[in-house]
Design a protein around this motif. Sequence first.
Motif, PDB file in Angstrom:
ATOM      1  N   SER A  20       0.829  -1.217   0.000  1.00  0.00           N
ATOM      2  CA  SER A  20       0.000   0.000   0.000  1.00  0.00           C
ATOM      3  C   SER A  20       0.855   1.255   0.000  1.00  0.00           C
ATOM      4  O   SER A  20       0.576   2.209  -0.734  1.00  0.00           O
ATOM      5  N   GLU A  21       1.889   1.270   0.818  1.00  0.00           N
ATOM      6  CA  GLU A  21       2.768   2.443   0.877  1.00  0.00           C
ATOM      7  C   GLU A  21       3.555   2.613  -0.421  1.00  0.00           C
ATOM      8  O   GLU A  21       3.697   3.720  -0.938  1.00  0.00           O
ATOM      9  N   TYR A  22       4.054   1.514  -0.942  1.00  0.00           N
ATOM     10  CA  TYR A  22       4.851   1.590  -2.170  1.00  0.00           C
ATOM     11  C   TYR A  22       3.997   2.063  -3.349  1.00  0.00           C
ATOM     12  O   TYR A  22       4.378   2.976  -4.086  1.00  0.00           O
ATOM     13  N   ILE A  23       2.830   1.462  -3.501  1.00  0.00           N
ATOM     14  CA  ILE A  23       1.944   1.831  -4.613  1.00  0.00           C
ATOM     15  C   ILE A  23       1.345   3.221  -4.385  1.00  0.00           C
ATOM     16  O   ILE A  23       1.089   3.956  -5.330  1.00  0.00           O
ATOM     17  N   GLY A  24       1.159   3.581  -3.114  1.00  0.00           N
ATOM     18  CA  GLY A  24       0.604   4.890  -2.780  1.00  0.00           C
ATOM     19  C   GLY A  24       1.443   6.060  -3.263  1.00  0.00           C
ATOM     20  O   GLY A  24       0.958   7.183  -3.377  1.00  0.00           O
ATOM     21  N   VAL A  27       1.451   8.395  -8.813  1.00  0.00           N
ATOM     22  CA  VAL A  27       0.479   9.476  -9.041  1.00  0.00           C
ATOM     23  C   VAL A  27      -0.755   9.000  -9.811  1.00  0.00           C
ATOM     24  O   VAL A  27      -1.801   9.637  -9.739  1.00  0.00           O
ATOM     25  N   ASP A  28      -0.641   7.894 -10.525  1.00  0.00           N
ATOM     26  CA  ASP A  28      -1.758   7.441 -11.356  1.00  0.00           C
ATOM     27  C   ASP A  28      -2.459   6.193 -10.841  1.00  0.00           C
ATOM     28  O   ASP A  28      -3.350   5.655 -11.495  1.00  0.00           O
ATOM     29  N   ILE A  29      -2.072   5.715  -9.650  1.00  0.00           N
ATOM     30  CA  ILE A  29      -2.687   4.521  -9.070  1.00  0.00           C
ATOM     31  C   ILE A  29      -3.105   4.840  -7.642  1.00  0.00           C
ATOM     32  O   ILE A  29      -2.331   5.431  -6.885  1.00  0.00           O
ATOM     33  N   SER A 110       9.694  -9.379  -6.685  1.00  0.00           N
ATOM     34  CA  SER A 110       9.644  -8.397  -7.779  1.00  0.00           C
ATOM     35  C   SER A 110       8.600  -7.313  -7.517  1.00  0.00           C
ATOM     36  O   SER A 110       8.096  -6.699  -8.449  1.00  0.00           O
ATOM     37  N   TYR A 111       8.286  -7.051  -6.250  1.00  0.00           N
ATOM     38  CA  TYR A 111       7.208  -6.113  -5.933  1.00  0.00           C
ATOM     39  C   TYR A 111       7.427  -4.723  -6.522  1.00  0.00           C
ATOM     40  O   TYR A 111       6.482  -3.993  -6.772  1.00  0.00           O
ATOM     41  N   LYS A 112       8.660  -4.357  -6.797  1.00  0.00           N
ATOM     42  CA  LYS A 112       8.919  -3.021  -7.364  1.00  0.00           C
ATOM     43  C   LYS A 112       8.392  -2.905  -8.795  1.00  0.00           C
ATOM     44  O   LYS A 112       8.225  -1.809  -9.302  1.00  0.00           O
ATOM     45  N   ASP A 113       8.100  -4.033  -9.422  1.00  0.00           N
ATOM     46  CA  ASP A 113       7.543  -4.029 -10.782  1.00  0.00           C
ATOM     47  C   ASP A 113       6.013  -3.913 -10.777  1.00  0.00           C
ATOM     48  O   ASP A 113       5.398  -3.807 -11.836  1.00  0.00           O
ATOM     49  N   ILE A 114       5.406  -3.947  -9.615  1.00  0.00           N
ATOM     50  CA  ILE A 114       3.947  -3.963  -9.537  1.00  0.00           C
ATOM     51  C   ILE A 114       3.292  -2.743 -10.176  1.00  0.00           C
ATOM     52  O   ILE A 114       2.335  -2.900 -10.940  1.00  0.00           O
ATOM     53  N   PRO A 115       3.760  -1.513  -9.929  1.00  0.00           N
ATOM     54  CA  PRO A 115       3.087  -0.373 -10.575  1.00  0.00           C
ATOM     55  C   PRO A 115       3.022  -0.503 -12.106  1.00  0.00           C
ATOM     56  O   PRO A 115       1.974  -0.273 -12.707  1.00  0.00           O
ATOM     57  N   MET A 116       4.131  -0.905 -12.703  1.00  0.00           N
ATOM     58  CA  MET A 116       4.155  -1.089 -14.159  1.00  0.00           C
ATOM     59  C   MET A 116       3.167  -2.191 -14.570  1.00  0.00           C
ATOM     60  O   MET A 116       2.422  -2.054 -15.539  1.00  0.00           O
ATOM     61  N   THR A 117       3.143  -3.265 -13.815  1.00  0.00           N
ATOM     62  CA  THR A 117       2.252  -4.386 -14.109  1.00  0.00           C
ATOM     63  C   THR A 117       0.787  -3.971 -13.972  1.00  0.00           C
ATOM     64  O   THR A 117      -0.056  -4.372 -14.778  1.00  0.00           O
TER      65      THR A 117
END
Length: 192
Positions: A20-24, A27-29, A110-117
């Motif tokens: 939640s913090e990482y994805i938060g 700006v577009d998610i 690979s959680y850092k790839d989640i926004p792109m995914t």
Amino acid sequence: MDKIRLMIVEDDPVWMQLLSEYIGKEVDITVVYQAYTKEKALEVSHSDIDVVLLDLTLSEDQNDLSGIDVASQLYDKGLMKIIMLTSWDEEEIILESFDKGAMNYVTKTSYKDIPMTVREAYEGKVSLHSDVSSTVLNNLRKERKAKVLTPAEREVYDLKEKGLNKRQIAEKLFKSVETIKKHLKMIKGKIN
């Protein structure tokens, strides 16, 4: 600009907070819903969600792959942009996840790839994450081979792929070594 509305389904509070913090920071998610159980994930109004990030194991029993059941039910209800998140990288589990409606599959390392995914899923792009691309490709190759081989040849081929030699295959299938050699020669001709 409308933000991508994401639901995270994760039973581990530490992972939920990290995600939640990482994805938060994007700006577009925006994370619009957090579900800690499969039941809560299935209660949500699907019209409020664009993409689901779904943990594969949703119980204390690490052998309970209930996330696959949730993916299937969400998919059946029309929510088709599902990304499986897990630490599992076993072929059968990956393929079953896709079978039940997942659009992509990312391991927790690979959680850092989640926004792109998430963005790709939202746009309807099917771009397999590197965590699973080789597994899916290998499965496609196996399926192709299965179509050109007879059932007897397929049986021999599968045992050969598991590392058995000609004699072991012959013993397992109750056939002569000469018969297995003939099968292997036919298999090689068909596959190559």
